[in-house]
Motif scaffolding. Structure first.
Motif, PDB file in Angstrom:
ATOM      1  N   SER A  27      -9.277   7.674  -3.784  1.00  0.00           N
ATOM      2  CA  SER A  27      -9.685   6.675  -2.794  1.00  0.00           C
ATOM      3  C   SER A  27      -8.842   5.411  -2.999  1.00  0.00           C
ATOM      4  N   GLY A  28      -8.294   4.894  -1.916  1.00  0.00           N
ATOM      5  CA  GLY A  28      -7.487   3.682  -2.009  1.00  0.00           C
ATOM      6  C   GLY A  28      -6.019   3.936  -2.305  1.00  0.00           C
ATOM      7  N   SER A  29      -5.623   5.224  -2.436  1.00  0.00           N
ATOM      8  CA  SER A  29      -4.225   5.527  -2.774  1.00  0.00           C
ATOM      9  C   SER A  29      -3.293   5.345  -1.577  1.00  0.00           C
ATOM     10  N   GLY A  30      -3.867   5.206  -0.372  1.00  0.00           N
ATOM     11  CA  GLY A  30      -3.032   4.943   0.801  1.00  0.00           C
ATOM     12  C   GLY A  30      -2.934   6.112   1.778  1.00  0.00           C
ATOM     13  N   LYS A  31      -3.819   7.099   1.633  1.00  0.00           N
ATOM     14  CA  LYS A  31      -3.741   8.305   2.481  1.00  0.00           C
ATOM     15  C   LYS A  31      -3.898   7.973   3.972  1.00  0.00           C
ATOM     16  N   SER A  32      -4.959   7.231   4.284  1.00  0.00           N
ATOM     17  CA  SER A  32      -5.181   6.910   5.700  1.00  0.00           C
ATOM     18  C   SER A  32      -4.056   6.026   6.221  1.00  0.00           C
ATOM     19  N   THR A  33      -3.630   5.085   5.398  1.00  0.00           N
ATOM     20  CA  THR A  33      -2.536   4.195   5.798  1.00  0.00           C
ATOM     21  C   THR A  33      -1.286   5.016   6.127  1.00  0.00           C
ATOM     22  N   HIS A  88     -10.243  14.309   0.800  1.00  0.00           N
ATOM     23  CA  HIS A  88     -10.681  14.216  -0.596  1.00  0.00           C
ATOM     24  C   HIS A  88     -11.190  15.545  -1.081  1.00  0.00           C
ATOM     25  N   VAL A 125       0.826  -1.214   0.000  1.00  0.00           N
ATOM     26  CA  VAL A 125       0.000   0.000   0.000  1.00  0.00           C
ATOM     27  C   VAL A 125       0.859   1.264   0.000  1.00  0.00           C
TER      28      VAL A 125
HETATM   29  N1  LIG Z   1      -5.991  -3.427   7.370  1.00  0.00           N
HETATM   30  C1  LIG Z   1      -5.953  -3.603   6.041  1.00  0.00           C
HETATM   31  N2  LIG Z   1      -5.857  -4.830   5.494  1.00  0.00           N
HETATM   32  C2  LIG Z   1      -5.796  -4.995   4.167  1.00  0.00           C
HETATM   33  N3  LIG Z   1      -5.820  -3.993   3.264  1.00  0.00           N
HETATM   34  C3  LIG Z   1      -5.924  -2.759   3.748  1.00  0.00           C
HETATM   35  C4  LIG Z   1      -6.005  -2.477   5.149  1.00  0.00           C
HETATM   36  N4  LIG Z   1      -6.095  -1.136   5.314  1.00  0.00           N
HETATM   37  C5  LIG Z   1      -6.078  -0.600   4.080  1.00  0.00           C
HETATM   38  N5  LIG Z   1      -5.974  -1.568   3.136  1.00  0.00           N
HETATM   39  C6  LIG Z   1      -5.926  -1.352   1.689  1.00  0.00           C
HETATM   40  O1  LIG Z   1      -4.938  -0.387   1.426  1.00  0.00           O
HETATM   41  C7  LIG Z   1      -5.336   0.473   0.363  1.00  0.00           C
HETATM   42  C8  LIG Z   1      -5.247   1.911   0.834  1.00  0.00           C
HETATM   43  O2  LIG Z   1      -6.179   2.132   1.868  1.00  0.00           O
HETATM   44  P1  LIG Z   1      -6.345   3.534   2.571  1.00  0.00           P
HETATM   45  O3  LIG Z   1      -7.432   3.369   3.573  1.00  0.00           O
HETATM   46  O4  LIG Z   1      -5.031   4.018   3.055  1.00  0.00           O
HETATM   47  O5  LIG Z   1      -6.816   4.447   1.354  1.00  0.00           O
HETATM   48  P2  LIG Z   1      -7.288   5.961   1.335  1.00  0.00           P
HETATM   49  O6  LIG Z   1      -6.421   6.680   0.352  1.00  0.00           O
HETATM   50  O7  LIG Z   1      -7.328   6.495   2.719  1.00  0.00           O
HETATM   51  O8  LIG Z   1      -8.752   5.831   0.716  1.00  0.00           O
HETATM   52  P3  LIG Z   1     -10.108   6.651   1.061  1.00  0.00           P
HETATM   53  O9  LIG Z   1      -9.923   7.966   0.374  1.00  0.00           O
HETATM   54  O10 LIG Z   1     -11.168   5.829   0.438  1.00  0.00           O
HETATM   55  O11 LIG Z   1     -10.219   6.778   2.551  1.00  0.00           O
HETATM   56  C9  LIG Z   1      -6.730   0.041  -0.025  1.00  0.00           C
HETATM   57  O12 LIG Z   1      -6.647  -0.750  -1.167  1.00  0.00           O
HETATM   58  C10 LIG Z   1      -7.206  -0.752   1.166  1.00  0.00           C
HETATM   59  O13 LIG Z   1      -8.126  -1.733   0.794  1.00  0.00           O
END
Ligand SMILES: Nc1ncnc2c1ncn2[C@@H]1O[C@H](COP(=O)(O)OP(=O)(O)OP(=O)(O)O)[C@@H](O)[C@H]1O
Ligand SMILES: [Mg+2]
Length: 253
Positions: A44-50, A204, A24
């Motif tokens: 969405s899904g780019s990894g921001k929250s991670t 976002h 991620v």
């Molecule tokens: N605990 C986890 N286990 C498996 N995959 C995960 C986990 N947490 C996040 N992911 C995956 O990592 C990728 C990034 O997730 P993340 O939540 O960081 O995205 P985001 O940019 O914050 O998206 P959004 O704008 O929808 O909140 C996604 O594909 C998500 O499915």
């Protein structure tokens, strides 16, 4: 001269997925500057929250380093990390996570008591001051279920800053709010930042992103763009929006 408060080097985060690994975050390098309002955008899904969770020690990176206060928090023991999150960091989320059976006042004050840094009287005084600033002092004896989402979020902002965090992390803090409440919460964050609060916000929402002095753009777990802006002024919002929009369009947002 920018002073770095937190930095990430070659930060990677993978999750076990379908018997394999889902990568991620991939070798993210990042510096957060003291007193600055920094925004992370991306699809969405780019990894921001991670990324936000890895930087704030809410979750642990798989590889790489996150330096804060001269230490690598990736290698920190859980107990030390938990203490650091409590003493130095504040958090705001899309869902406010207020404690449902505590009043707004109690929700904020409890965080102050738990930190054990101020006397009970000082915590009460500061709680009242913050609730006043967040314009929720009239309803401070209400339970979260008795107030609006915007009021809950303003209370959550007060709770996040009661212990004077060195860094305030926010993940989509306006994601569940209507337009008016969004503006109010953004105004509060802008005001806190003007008073010196370092803010790192994931969003976002273009209007939220405009509050940043620096906007980073994440794609597939990599920072692929960075835009630095002058101090936010509401009078310049239209021009700022045009500039940020053009930059985002160039990144195929
Ligand atoms: N605990 C986890 N286990 C498996 N995959 C995960 C986990 N947490 C996040 N992911 C995956 O990592 C990728 C990034 O997730 P993340 O939540 O960081 O995205 P985001 O940019 O914050 O998206 P959004 O704008 O929808 O909140 C996604 O594909 C998500 O499915
Ligand atoms: Mg997210």
């Amino acid at each position: 001269m920018n002073h770095t408060i937190l930095s990430a080097k070659n930060l990677c985060k993978s999750f076990a997925h379908n018997g394999g690994q889902l990568h991620v975050l991939s070798h993210v390098n990042f510096e957060l500057y003291e007193g600055e309002f920094t925004v992370i955008m991306g699809a969405s899904g780019s990894g921001k929250s991670t990324l936000l969770y890895a930087l704030s020690g809410m979750d642990r990176a798989t590889a790489g380093e996150v330096f804060y206060g001269g230490k690598d928090i990736v290698k920190m023991k859980e107990k030390e990390l938990a203490k650091l999150r409590y003493t130095d960091f504040g958090f705001i989320f899309q869902q406010m996570h207020l404690v449902s059976n505590l009043t707004l006042f109690e929700n904020v004050a409890v965080s102050g008591y738990l930190a054990k840094r101020k006397s009970a009287n000082e915590v009460k005084r500061r709680t009242d001051e913050l609730l006043e600033k967040m314009s929720v002092s009239q309803i401070k004896t209400h339970l979260p279920s008795q107030v609006s989402g915007g009021e809950q979020q303003r209370c959550a902002v007060a709770r996040a800053v009661i212990n004077e965090p060195k860094v305030l992390f926010a993940d989509e803090p306006t994601g569940a709010l209507n337009r008016k409440n969004t503006t109010d919460v953004l105004d509060l964050l802008t005001e806190l930042n003007r008073e010196g609060q370092c803010v790192l916000m994931v969003t976002h929402d273009l209007r939220a992103a405009l509050r940043g002095k620096r906007i980073l753009y994440l794609e597939d777990g990599k920072i692929i763009g960075e835009l630095t802006l002058p101090e936010y002024r509401s009078a310049d919002e239209k021009a700022r929006e045009t500039q940020v929009n053009a930059w985002l369009t160039s990144l195929e947002w």
